[in-house]
Design a protein around this motif. Structure first.
Motif, PDB file in Angstrom:
ATOM      1  N   UNK A  97       0.835  -1.207   0.000  1.00 39.92           N
ATOM      2  CA  UNK A  97       0.000   0.000   0.000  1.00 39.92           C
ATOM      3  C   UNK A  97       0.870   1.259   0.000  1.00 39.92           C
ATOM      4  N   UNK A  98       1.943   1.237   0.798  1.00 40.53           N
ATOM      5  CA  UNK A  98       2.867   2.376   0.834  1.00 40.53           C
ATOM      6  C   UNK A  98       3.538   2.585  -0.519  1.00 40.53           C
ATOM      7  N   UNK A  99       3.933   1.499  -1.181  1.00 44.56           N
ATOM      8  CA  UNK A  99       4.566   1.620  -2.501  1.00 44.56           C
ATOM      9  C   UNK A  99       3.600   2.219  -3.517  1.00 44.56           C
ATOM     10  N   UNK A 158       3.368   4.190   7.867  1.00 46.54           N
ATOM     11  CA  UNK A 158       2.200   4.833   7.263  1.00 46.54           C
ATOM     12  C   UNK A 158       2.003   6.229   7.825  1.00 46.54           C
ATOM     13  N   UNK A 159       2.045   6.325   9.140  1.00 46.51           N
ATOM     14  CA  UNK A 159       1.793   7.611   9.788  1.00 46.51           C
ATOM     15  C   UNK A 159       2.948   8.589   9.576  1.00 46.51           C
ATOM     16  N   UNK A 160       4.190   8.082   9.687  1.00 47.67           N
ATOM     17  CA  UNK A 160       5.354   8.940   9.481  1.00 47.67           C
ATOM     18  C   UNK A 160       5.388   9.467   8.046  1.00 47.67           C
ATOM     19  N   UNK A 161       5.023   8.615   7.101  1.00 50.52           N
ATOM     20  CA  UNK A 161       5.002   9.029   5.691  1.00 50.52           C
ATOM     21  C   UNK A 161       3.995  10.145   5.467  1.00 50.52           C
ATOM     22  N   UNK A 162       2.820  10.017   6.066  1.00 50.33           N
ATOM     23  CA  UNK A 162       1.808  11.062   5.885  1.00 50.33           C
ATOM     24  C   UNK A 162       2.206  12.368   6.557  1.00 50.33           C
ATOM     25  N   UNK A 163       2.885  12.263   7.706  1.00 49.81           N
ATOM     26  CA  UNK A 163       3.370  13.477   8.358  1.00 49.81           C
ATOM     27  C   UNK A 163       4.376  14.196   7.460  1.00 49.81           C
ATOM     28  N   UNK A 164       5.236  13.408   6.779  1.00 51.65           N
ATOM     29  CA  UNK A 164       6.211  13.983   5.854  1.00 51.65           C
ATOM     30  C   UNK A 164       5.532  14.655   4.669  1.00 51.65           C
ATOM     31  N   UNK A 165       4.500  14.008   4.124  1.00 47.26           N
ATOM     32  CA  UNK A 165       3.773  14.578   2.987  1.00 47.26           C
ATOM     33  C   UNK A 165       3.140  15.911   3.384  1.00 47.26           C
ATOM     34  N   UNK A 166       2.505  15.934   4.560  1.00 53.23           N
ATOM     35  CA  UNK A 166       1.876  17.183   5.036  1.00 53.23           C
ATOM     36  C   UNK A 166       2.920  18.268   5.273  1.00 53.23           C
ATOM     37  N   UNK A 167       4.084  17.862   5.829  1.00 56.11           N
ATOM     38  CA  UNK A 167       5.169  18.818   6.038  1.00 56.11           C
ATOM     39  C   UNK A 167       5.647  19.386   4.702  1.00 56.11           C
ATOM     40  N   UNK A 168       5.730  18.518   3.693  1.00 56.38           N
ATOM     41  CA  UNK A 168       6.142  18.956   2.361  1.00 56.38           C
ATOM     42  C   UNK A 168       5.184  19.975   1.775  1.00 56.38           C
ATOM     43  N   UNK A 169       3.878  19.772   1.998  1.00 59.98           N
ATOM     44  CA  UNK A 169       2.863  20.715   1.511  1.00 59.98           C
ATOM     45  C   UNK A 169       3.073  22.087   2.140  1.00 59.98           C
ATOM     46  N   UNK A 194      11.075   9.720  -2.198  1.00 55.40           N
ATOM     47  CA  UNK A 194      12.331   8.959  -2.094  1.00 55.40           C
ATOM     48  C   UNK A 194      12.605   8.582  -0.632  1.00 55.40           C
ATOM     49  N   UNK A 195      12.367   9.526   0.283  1.00 55.49           N
ATOM     50  CA  UNK A 195      12.582   9.257   1.712  1.00 55.49           C
ATOM     51  C   UNK A 195      11.646   8.151   2.192  1.00 55.49           C
ATOM     52  N   UNK A 196      10.377   8.222   1.793  1.00 59.38           N
ATOM     53  CA  UNK A 196       9.400   7.201   2.195  1.00 59.38           C
ATOM     54  C   UNK A 196       9.781   5.842   1.609  1.00 59.38           C
ATOM     55  N   UNK A 197      10.241   5.853   0.350  1.00 59.95           N
ATOM     56  CA  UNK A 197      10.638   4.598  -0.305  1.00 59.95           C
ATOM     57  C   UNK A 197      11.793   3.937   0.435  1.00 59.95           C
ATOM     58  N   UNK A 198      12.747   4.756   0.915  1.00 57.71           N
ATOM     59  CA  UNK A 198      13.902   4.213   1.630  1.00 57.71           C
ATOM     60  C   UNK A 198      13.458   3.427   2.861  1.00 57.71           C
ATOM     61  N   UNK A 199      12.454   3.953   3.580  1.00 58.80           N
ATOM     62  CA  UNK A 199      11.950   3.253   4.753  1.00 58.80           C
ATOM     63  C   UNK A 199      11.074   2.071   4.389  1.00 58.80           C
ATOM     64  N   UNK A 200      10.303   2.204   3.320  1.00 55.46           N
ATOM     65  CA  UNK A 200       9.367   1.150   2.920  1.00 55.46           C
ATOM     66  C   UNK A 200      10.093  -0.053   2.339  1.00 55.46           C
ATOM     67  N   UNK A 205      11.118  -5.819   2.066  1.00 55.41           N
ATOM     68  CA  UNK A 205      12.088  -6.914   1.978  1.00 55.41           C
ATOM     69  C   UNK A 205      11.939  -7.886   3.145  1.00 55.41           C
ATOM     70  N   UNK A 206      11.844  -7.353   4.363  1.00 52.96           N
ATOM     71  CA  UNK A 206      11.713  -8.226   5.533  1.00 52.96           C
ATOM     72  C   UNK A 206      10.384  -8.969   5.541  1.00 52.96           C
ATOM     73  N   UNK A 207       9.307  -8.286   5.145  1.00 52.81           N
ATOM     74  CA  UNK A 207       7.999  -8.936   5.110  1.00 52.81           C
ATOM     75  C   UNK A 207       7.973 -10.047   4.062  1.00 52.81           C
TER      76      UNK A 207
END
Length: 303
Positions: A97-99, A158-169, A194-200, A205-207
């Motif tokens: 879903x994140x991807x 999921x939550x950290x990614x959305x916080x980043x998106x809102x910060x970007x806005x 790119x930052x979100x992808x690095x974490x995802x 991979x682990x999942x």
């Protein structure tokens, strides 16, 4: 010929995140409602679109919470490990879903390069600030468990990614309002993606590894085999398998050939305790052999 099986059952309960999930889902549903209302009255398609995106975060939290709940269900005759694997499935699904969300951010950025749109208005920026607060609070609820539970890490990301998106806005909107540089908006989106992808990527991979019954991250299979081989009276260790029963519990099965078998129960008790204490093995099944026959599972490449 003797076959003894040692079974160790540690009723390892996952961290109690019920209240965290309930709070996170409640906060994000409230935020979706705020975005939808502001979007409707300000005629902002971007806010309405983001409200739809945030519904996917609610779905991600529900998936992770359902997996924690299912993991507590007792085994049955058909599902002898219960539903513990559901946490692995949830982590994998949340990574996917994140991807998809990352792909949507990239696509939107490329389209804005080709067809620049007016900068986000003050209303959009105010709502984005609310999003930063809500998503950061929700992410912090799962921060403590992100290193030990892949499923909880999925909720956190999921939550950290959305916080980043809102910060970007907010950042892009402020820069464009002061400078008029409209290209800052898509560039900021790409950087965040790119930052979100690095974490995802690590989550994915682990999942994927856990879903394929790979040795869980942080478990040293070579060290475990060496430990078993160095035990007095042990002649051979083979058919060693280590995999994740869930995102927090590890299983081991192994065949051990011994020169004597009279004290098997004492050895099994020792092995089960030390495998748990030294290597974090929650469920060990150990088959002890006298070595008077050639085990068909002895070759390393035999499964």
């Amino acid at each position: 010929m003797s076959h003894d099986h040692g079974h160790q059952h540690h009723h390892h309960e996952p961290a109690q995140y019920g209240k965290a999930f309930a709070a996170g889902i409640g906060l994000n549903i409230l935020f979706v409602a705020v975005e939808a209302i502001y979007g409707f009255f300000s005629d902002s398609l971007s806010l309405l679109a983001d409200a739809g995106h945030n519904l996917s975060d609610v779905l991600g939290l529900i998936i992770a919470w359902a997996a924690v709940w299912l993991g507590k269900k007792l085994p049955t005759k058909k599902r002898t490990y219960g539903y513990k694997k559901s946490s692995v499935m949830a982590a994998l699904l949340n990574a996917i879903i994140l991807l998809i969300a990352i792909g949507a951010i990239f696509l939107g950025a490329i389209q804005r390069f080709a067809h620049p749109e007016p900068v986000a208005g003050k209303t959009v920026m105010i709502v984005a600030v609310i999003g930063i607060v809500i998503n950061t609070i929700t992410a912090l609820l799962f921060m403590s468990g992100r290193k030990t539970d892949l499923n909880i890490r999925g909720a956190f990301l999921h939550m950290a990614a959305d916080a980043l998106v809102s910060l970007g806005v907010v950042i892009a909107g402020a820069i464009i309002l002061f400078t008029g540089w409209e290209w800052v908006d898509p560039v900021t989106s790409i950087i965040i993606a790119i930052v979100i992808f690095a974490g995802t990527w690590g989550l994915l991979r682990e999942a994927a590894d856990l879903s394929l019954d790979a040795v869980p991250a942080g478990v040293d299979a070579d060290a475990i085999k060496t430990y078993l081989e160095q035990i007095p009276t042990v002649l051979n260790v083979h058919d060693l398998h280590i995999w994740g029963m869930s995102t927090t519990e590890t299983i081991l099965t192994v065949h051990i050939v011994r020169s004597q078998i009279e004290d098997n129960d004492l050895l099994l008790e020792k092995l089960e305790k030390e495998l748990h204490d030294k290597f974090g093995i929650e469920h060990a099944t150990i088959q002890i052999e006298k070595g008077t026959y050639v085990c068909g599972l002895a070759p390393d490449n035999k499964v």
